[in-house]
Design an enzyme around this catalytic site. Structure first.
Site, short mmCIF file in Angstrom:
data_model
loop_
_atom_site.label_atom_id
_atom_site.label_comp_id
_atom_site.label_asym_id
_atom_site.label_seq_id
_atom_site.Cartn_x
_atom_site.Cartn_y
_atom_site.Cartn_z
N THR A 112 0.95 -1.26 0.00
CA THR A 112 0.16 0.06 -0.04
C THR A 112 0.81 1.23 -0.09
OG1 THR A 112 -1.71 -1.24 1.22
CG2 THR A 112 -1.75 1.28 1.41
N GLY A 115 -4.49 -5.26 6.91
CA GLY A 115 -5.46 -4.41 7.09
C GLY A 115 -6.44 -4.82 8.34
N GLY A 165 -9.97 -3.08 2.81
CA GLY A 165 -9.08 -3.08 3.93
C GLY A 165 -8.99 -1.79 4.79
N ASP A 166 -8.03 -1.56 5.41
CA ASP A 166 -7.96 -0.38 6.33
C ASP A 166 -7.65 0.86 5.67
OD1 ASP A 166 -5.32 -1.66 5.76
OD2 ASP A 166 -4.51 0.11 6.74
N1 GLY Z 1 -3.26 -2.25 4.07
C1 GLY Z 1 -3.98 -2.70 2.70
C2 GLY Z 1 -4.99 -3.55 2.83
O1 GLY Z 1 -5.13 -4.52 3.95
O2 GLY Z 1 -5.98 -3.66 2.30
#
Ligand code: GLY
Length: 307
Positions: A174, A228, A204-205
């Site tokens: 990311t 995430g 996700g996060d």
């Molecule tokens: N941090 C990226 C995700 O988990 O989608």
């Protein structure tokens, strides 16, 4: 106010192999230059983080935009969020499949919608109505990622242990940026293709407010990368900026956020954090994290390694 601007970005925290480092450093350097050039000309922190993230979305090296990890069914689904610390205006999109730069769609939401967050075809329609071109999903897919998905799914069938979601070695590439502009305002942006072989529709996060991204002039701007689900459960971005609001330095808040992620839920990831005084912190518990920083006095680009 005439602050000296600062831009801090990341290009993922994971077990980056040696042969990927050069491409990450080159991509980070390009993104830092693009974002900082805007800050130097007096542009807003929001403009700068959007520009830096767009450069990384366009770079196939990163898990954002073209070149992202593929879903279980071999498609690219993208999430992005942009937040302005001056007024808390926010724009987010998730599960978009037909936009080259989801961070630009997030900007359109921030600027032109009374809403904050759009998903799927609704997000694509909103972006198109505001001038963005819809592309075919295949334009976002690169051969490297087809091969990576095939190898991953083959290993799963053979019963290999899946460390993508449970270990430090999984790929979490990311991208994100935080900036302080010359008017003393901060902003944050995060963009991702999510995790490898994610279920279609999984978010996700990265694009959730307070999880992978947050900005408030009263505290700090933050962007996270990593696994995430634990980050979301801890609302870790907001957790970190609240520490800064309580008087903890960004450096210590970044480190304690990653310690909390690991000790509370066994999560892995990386974080960048910047306050409106230009104080910053970054931390990760993955083997490596790609990041870059530019201020009036310094430019640093690197891939740090946990020993
Ligand atoms: N941090 C990226 C995700 O988990 O989608």
């Amino acid at each position: 106010m005439n602050n000296s601007p600062t831009l801090l970005i990341h290009g993922g925290a994971w077990a980056m192999p040696d042969d990927a480092i050069e491409a990450h450093e080159a991509g980070i350097a390009k993104a830092v230059e693009a974002g900082y050039a805007l800050l130097e000309r007096g542009a807003s922190a929001v403009d700068a983080v959007e520009a830096a993230v767009a450069v990384m979305e366009d770079d196939e090296t990163f898990d954002a935009g073209r070149g992202s990890f593929l879903t279980q069914d071999g498609r690219v689904q993208l999430d992005a969020l942009l937040m302005n610390g001056e007024n808390l205006r926010t724009g987010g999109v998730a599960c978009v499949e037909r936009l080259k730069n989801p961070i630009h769609a997030a900007r359109l939401v921030l600027d032109h919608s009374p809403h904050v967050y759009f998903v799927g075809t609704g997000a694509e329609r909103f972006a198109m109505q505001h001038g963005m071109r819809l592309i075919d999903n295949t334009e976002l897919i690169v051969p490297r990622e087809r091969e990576r998905l095939m190898a991953f799914q083959k290993a799963e069938l053979e019963g290999a242990t899946d460390t993508t979601f449970s270990g430090p070695l999984g790929s979490h590439d990311t991208v994100g940026a935080v900036a302080l502009d010359c008017n003393g305002h901060i902003a944050a942006a995060t963009s991702t293709g999510g995790t490898l072989s994610k279920a279609p529709g999984r978010v996700g996060d990265s694009s959730l407010i307070g999880c992978g991204c947050y900005a408030d002039d009263a505290s700090a701007a933050v962007s996270l990368t990593g696994w995430g689900e634990p980050i979301m459960k801890l609302v870790l971005g907001k957790w970190a900026v609240d520490r800064v609001a309580a008087g903890v330095s960004p450096e210590e808040a970044a480190e304690s956020a990653i310690r909390y992620l690991y000790h509370r839920l066994g999560g892995y990831g990386g974080i960048i954090l910047l306050d409106r005084h230009g104080r910053f912190g970054l931390a990760h518990n993955t083997p490596r994290m790609a990041w870059g920083l530019k201020t009036a006095d310094a430019m640093q680009v690197g891939v740090t390694r946990n020993v």
